[in-house]
Write a protein that holds these residues in place. Structure first.
Motif, PDB file in Angstrom:
ATOM      1  N   TYR A 132      75.314  22.178  64.855  1.00 16.63           N
ATOM      2  CA  TYR A 132      74.917  20.816  64.485  1.00 16.63           C
ATOM      3  C   TYR A 132      73.402  20.636  64.674  1.00 16.63           C
ATOM      4  N   HIS A 173      82.021  14.846  67.501  1.00 17.31           N
ATOM      5  CA  HIS A 173      82.206  15.364  68.858  1.00 17.31           C
ATOM      6  C   HIS A 173      83.254  14.556  69.621  1.00 17.31           C
ATOM      7  N   ARG A 191      86.753  15.689  68.418  1.00 14.06           N
ATOM      8  CA  ARG A 191      87.143  16.994  68.976  1.00 14.06           C
ATOM      9  C   ARG A 191      87.444  16.886  70.472  1.00 14.06           C
TER      10      ARG A 191
END
Length: 347
Positions: A149, A164, A167
């Protein structure tokens, strides 16, 4: 499935809603109806037996809990977001509020719902993101699911943060998540602040067609209806915890893209004053303008069998024809905040 689609009155979200209904799914369309939303985008399915609309904001946890309790969805497709890079330069706070905080509240509401139903294995939380989280490519190479990223605008940074979070909720709480990162979308119902609608509408009005910098920035273009099919494929067949890069395989510089649209308009609506390309006007570049995006879509092609069905030239012709045939739709949006004026130059 019964799918809760956030941002379903927006450009990509409405394409997902229309496709999901056509495929026989039930859809709950949750949208805050901010400036870029338009319920006309889903008018064709508004009376369908499996369709429901909820006017709610993903930043409002109480409203989210109410929607989950009322509809008991089997899956979430999260598309609600602030998306225009130029607007993020002028007002980054709204992007953090919606894309980061809103995603957090939606994750928590989805987790509570999933746990209350006994953590069903078939539940999915599909987070729809962008290739812009990966930063900028040079003249060669492609983004993949493993690209580090490197967001370079307030918009892409806020989307990276939301990726993020999703996840983390998968790893920490076991929420069954999938993530997809797409290339630039285009097609019917594209809000008229974005590049392709700006080119079409300015050309039709005989106004200057703005091209940032020298027009050499390259994008990989994905027809929105192909993207909707890909997203539903990922939702139903994607592996939990995996991410999927979705691209059109159609790279073109901004200047060449604009010239292609002008050539289509020369054929459809010729100007007595000369070719539409005569209206091209180079303007100051966007701050931090990424040079090139390109996606390697091998994973979704090999693992899930999806590939785009429309070439860029075919899709642009369809898009121009749609705007020519649907003036009533876009004319109603021209007085919305920011449409028709330069944004993002303040930096």
């Amino acid at each position: 499935m019964k799918i809760l689609v956030t941002g379903g009155a927006g450009f990509i979200g409405s394409a997902v809603v229309r496709r999901a209904i056509a495929d026989g799914h039930a859809v709950v369309n949750l949208d805050a109806l901010t400036y870029a939303a338009c319920l006309d985008n889903v008018a064709s399915v508004a009376e369908a037996p499996g369709y429901a609309f909820e006017h709610a904001d993903i930043r409002d946890r109480v409203a989210l809990d109410r929607v989950f309790a009322r509809h008991q969805p089997d899956a979430v497709m999260h598309l609600a977001a602030e998306t225009h890079v130029d607007r993020s330069i002028d007002g980054p706070g709204a992007f953090v509020e919606t894309n980061v905080n809103g995603t957090f509240h939606l994750l928590e509401a989805a987790r509570a719902h999933w746990q209350s139903r006994g953590r069903p294995e078939g539940f999915r939380f599909h987070h729809v993101s962008t290739d812009e989280v990966f930063g900028s490519l040079g003249a060669t190479g492609h983004f993949t699911e493993d690209t580090p990223y490197d967001p370079r605008s307030p918009y892409s940074a806020s989307k990276a943060a939301s990726d993020h979070l999703v996840r983390a909720w998968g790893a920490t709480y076991g929420l069954p998540v999938v993530v997809s990162n797409c290339s630039n979308n285009y097609g019917p119902y594209h809000f008229p602040e974005k590049l392709i609608p700006v080119v079409i509408l300015n050309a039709l009005a005989g106004r200057p067609i703005p091209v940032y910098g020298d027009g050499s920035n390259v994008r990989d273009w994905l027809y929105v209806e192909d993207h909707a099919e890909a997203l539903l494929t990922v939702l139903q067949r994607g592996a939990v915890g995996r991410s999927y890069a979705i691209g059109g395989g159609n790279e073109r510089s901004n200047l060449d893209l604009v010239r292609t649209i002008c050539a289509i308009l020369d054929d459809r609506r010729p100007r007595t004053a000369g070719p539409h390309a005569d209206l091209i006007t180079f303007v100051s570049d966007r701050p931090g303008h990424d040079a090139r995006y390109a996606i390697d879509a091998t994973r979704i092609r090999d693992d899930l069998g999806w590939r785009p069905s429309v070439t860029l030239d075919q899709g642009l012709a369809r898009t121009v024809d749609w705007y020519l045939d649907n003036a009533k739709w876009w004319q109603a949006l021209l007085d919305r905040d920011g449409v028709g004026r330069r944004l993002g130059a303040g930096a």
